[in-house]
Design a protein around this motif. Sequence first.
Motif, PDB file in Angstrom:
ATOM      1  N   ALA A 134       1.008  -1.156   0.106  1.00 50.23           N
ATOM      2  CA  ALA A 134       0.070  -0.061  -0.130  1.00 50.23           C
ATOM      3  C   ALA A 134       0.859   1.250   0.031  1.00 50.23           C
ATOM      4  N   GLY A 135       1.813   1.249   0.789  1.00 49.55           N
ATOM      5  CA  GLY A 135       2.899   2.295   0.692  1.00 49.55           C
ATOM      6  C   GLY A 135       3.443   2.674  -0.477  1.00 49.55           C
ATOM      7  N   VAL A 136       4.163   1.344  -1.087  1.00 51.54           N
ATOM      8  CA  VAL A 136       4.517   1.655  -2.710  1.00 51.54           C
ATOM      9  C   VAL A 136       3.594   2.165  -3.717  1.00 51.54           C
ATOM     10  N   PHE A 137       2.432   1.634  -3.450  1.00 54.51           N
ATOM     11  CA  PHE A 137       1.457   1.979  -4.220  1.00 54.51           C
ATOM     12  C   PHE A 137       0.953   3.486  -4.219  1.00 54.51           C
ATOM     13  N   THR A 138       0.810   3.721  -3.036  1.00 54.15           N
ATOM     14  CA  THR A 138       0.517   5.300  -2.825  1.00 54.15           C
ATOM     15  C   THR A 138       1.417   6.280  -3.324  1.00 54.15           C
ATOM     16  N   LYS A 139       2.821   5.911  -3.076  1.00 51.95           N
ATOM     17  CA  LYS A 139       3.777   6.778  -3.597  1.00 51.95           C
ATOM     18  C   LYS A 139       3.991   6.786  -4.897  1.00 51.95           C
ATOM     19  N   LEU A 140       3.826   5.722  -5.504  1.00 49.50           N
ATOM     20  CA  LEU A 140       4.213   5.887  -7.167  1.00 49.50           C
ATOM     21  C   LEU A 140       2.997   5.683  -7.919  1.00 49.50           C
ATOM     22  N   CYS A 141       1.726   5.480  -7.446  1.00 54.66           N
ATOM     23  CA  CYS A 141       0.630   5.297  -8.478  1.00 54.66           C
ATOM     24  C   CYS A 141      -0.587   6.248  -8.138  1.00 54.66           C
ATOM     25  N   ILE A 142      -0.539   6.881  -6.921  1.00 50.51           N
ATOM     26  CA  ILE A 142      -1.661   7.869  -6.685  1.00 50.51           C
ATOM     27  C   ILE A 142      -1.069   9.408  -6.704  1.00 50.51           C
ATOM     28  N   THR A 143      -1.780  10.223  -7.699  1.00 53.99           N
ATOM     29  CA  THR A 143      -1.181  11.497  -7.797  1.00 53.99           C
ATOM     30  C   THR A 143      -1.622  12.398  -6.304  1.00 53.99           C
ATOM     31  N   PRO A 144      -0.520  13.047  -5.707  1.00 51.46           N
ATOM     32  CA  PRO A 144      -0.641  13.978  -4.923  1.00 51.46           C
ATOM     33  C   PRO A 144      -1.627  15.085  -5.102  1.00 51.46           C
ATOM     34  N   SER A 181      -4.089  15.166   0.145  1.00 49.13           N
ATOM     35  CA  SER A 181      -4.094  13.631  -0.143  1.00 49.13           C
ATOM     36  C   SER A 181      -3.236  13.171  -1.158  1.00 49.13           C
ATOM     37  N   PRO A 182      -3.112  11.595  -1.261  1.00 49.51           N
ATOM     38  CA  PRO A 182      -3.363  10.722  -0.272  1.00 49.51           C
ATOM     39  C   PRO A 182      -2.264  10.764   0.934  1.00 49.51           C
ATOM     40  N   SER A 183      -3.243  10.182   2.285  1.00 47.97           N
ATOM     41  CA  SER A 183      -2.168  10.132   2.979  1.00 47.97           C
ATOM     42  C   SER A 183      -1.565   8.657   3.466  1.00 47.97           C
ATOM     43  N   THR A 184      -0.210   8.776   3.019  1.00 44.61           N
ATOM     44  CA  THR A 184       0.513   7.401   2.904  1.00 44.61           C
ATOM     45  C   THR A 184       0.522   6.613   4.093  1.00 44.61           C
ATOM     46  N   SER A 185       0.712   7.336   5.317  1.00 43.07           N
ATOM     47  CA  SER A 185       0.451   6.748   6.621  1.00 43.07           C
ATOM     48  C   SER A 185      -0.993   6.098   6.895  1.00 43.07           C
ATOM     49  N   LYS A 186      -2.034   6.835   6.424  1.00 49.38           N
ATOM     50  CA  LYS A 186      -3.326   6.207   6.810  1.00 49.38           C
ATOM     51  C   LYS A 186      -3.545   4.968   5.839  1.00 49.38           C
ATOM     52  N   ASN A 187      -2.931   4.914   4.609  1.00 48.32           N
ATOM     53  CA  ASN A 187      -3.281   4.073   3.768  1.00 48.32           C
ATOM     54  C   ASN A 187      -2.521   2.519   4.148  1.00 48.32           C
ATOM     55  N   VAL A 188      -1.331   3.169   4.741  1.00 48.13           N
ATOM     56  CA  VAL A 188      -0.465   1.830   5.134  1.00 48.13           C
ATOM     57  C   VAL A 188      -1.090   1.222   6.413  1.00 48.13           C
ATOM     58  N   MET A 189      -1.616   1.989   7.341  1.00 46.95           N
ATOM     59  CA  MET A 189      -2.162   1.343   8.496  1.00 46.95           C
ATOM     60  C   MET A 189      -3.622   0.673   8.174  1.00 46.95           C
ATOM     61  N   ILE A 190      -4.347   1.180   7.078  1.00 47.96           N
ATOM     62  CA  ILE A 190      -5.641   0.542   6.802  1.00 47.96           C
ATOM     63  C   ILE A 190      -5.304  -0.907   5.950  1.00 47.96           C
ATOM     64  N   ALA A 191      -4.012  -0.939   5.428  1.00 45.65           N
ATOM     65  CA  ALA A 191      -3.501  -2.031   4.510  1.00 45.65           C
ATOM     66  C   ALA A 191      -3.130  -3.151   5.515  1.00 45.65           C
ATOM     67  N   PHE A 192      -2.505  -2.830   6.603  1.00 44.00           N
ATOM     68  CA  PHE A 192      -2.083  -3.708   7.444  1.00 44.00           C
ATOM     69  C   PHE A 192      -3.274  -4.355   8.344  1.00 44.00           C
ATOM     70  N   ILE A 193      -4.031  -3.573   8.631  1.00 48.03           N
ATOM     71  CA  ILE A 193      -5.261  -4.003   9.428  1.00 48.03           C
ATOM     72  C   ILE A 193      -6.113  -5.144   8.529  1.00 48.03           C
ATOM     73  N   VAL A 194      -6.377  -4.637   7.266  1.00 50.72           N
ATOM     74  CA  VAL A 194      -6.987  -5.319   6.245  1.00 50.72           C
ATOM     75  C   VAL A 194      -6.516  -6.673   6.041  1.00 50.72           C
ATOM     76  N   GLY A 195      -5.102  -6.641   5.694  1.00 52.96           N
ATOM     77  CA  GLY A 195      -4.365  -7.936   5.472  1.00 52.96           C
ATOM     78  C   GLY A 195      -4.353  -8.799   6.755  1.00 52.96           C
ATOM     79  N   ILE A 196      -4.314  -8.290   8.048  1.00 50.64           N
ATOM     80  CA  ILE A 196      -4.344  -9.237   9.196  1.00 50.64           C
ATOM     81  C   ILE A 196      -5.788  -9.918   9.329  1.00 50.64           C
ATOM     82  N   VAL A 197      -6.780  -9.047   8.872  1.00 53.06           N
ATOM     83  CA  VAL A 197      -8.141  -9.405   9.084  1.00 53.06           C
ATOM     84  C   VAL A 197      -8.410 -10.564   8.126  1.00 53.06           C
ATOM     85  N   LEU A 198      -7.949 -10.448   6.900  1.00 59.50           N
ATOM     86  CA  LEU A 198      -8.174 -11.193   5.769  1.00 59.50           C
ATOM     87  C   LEU A 198      -7.699 -12.519   6.248  1.00 59.50           C
TER      88      LEU A 198
END
Length: 258
Positions: free
Chosen positions: A43-53, A186-203
Amino acid sequence: MENTSVNTNSNEEIEIDLRELFGVLISHWVIILAVGIICAVAAGVFTKLCITPMYQSTTKIYMLSKGESSSSGGVSAALTSITDMQMGSQIITDFQAMITCDPIMEKVIDNLELDVKNEELAAQISTNNPKDTRILELTVTDADPFIAKEIANEVADVSIEYIAEVMGVEPSNVFQQAKVAETKSSPSTSKNVMIAFIVGIVLVCAIIIVRYLLDDTIQSQEDVEKYLGINTLGLIPVEEGSMEQLKKDRKKRRKGLD
């Protein structure tokens, strides 16, 4: 008495199942943590490279009621009049509804020589009226912080002139010009990383739990007593390497049947 004993037994079974589920999750903690970290990194890599700030610039406008003067006497009289305050609130509502109309958007596009359509420019604009005030905050979001500032100021100037003429009111005043944003909105890299971490654990936890619940194979003496209600009289030890031999024999039998 029978119902009480049945309820007690069922409650005990539920507690045992929950403990077993927790134990299964604990036994897979390495996998769970690894999947969470992998999702967070992705999620962090995707946010940095693929999402336009995106950046935001805000212009603040002080709204005047119909018939008010921009002089201090008119403003003081308006503040002491409930009717004028209500009228001012209504003007703000009308202003918000009209600010993205085609005539204003077209003039802003022409003045700034923008290569966008009216609808696209309108989608970049948002307004907010702080509670109990006659202040209108006009915010523009754009990938270029300099363009966001220019659009915000131009929309404010054009809309004030156009709407004052249409509504027959005194022109409002811009008391704070938009500035170039120094940080992205936007986007918030830290927010996206935290959400992805939680979603990955839940899944991964959900997958582990489902596999555990669907696995009805007998694997231990406790499973025999629990699921079949049969007491085991003894255990037959399996010699080292015998399980591998059994698997080989099964493969040979399958090949023979084919």
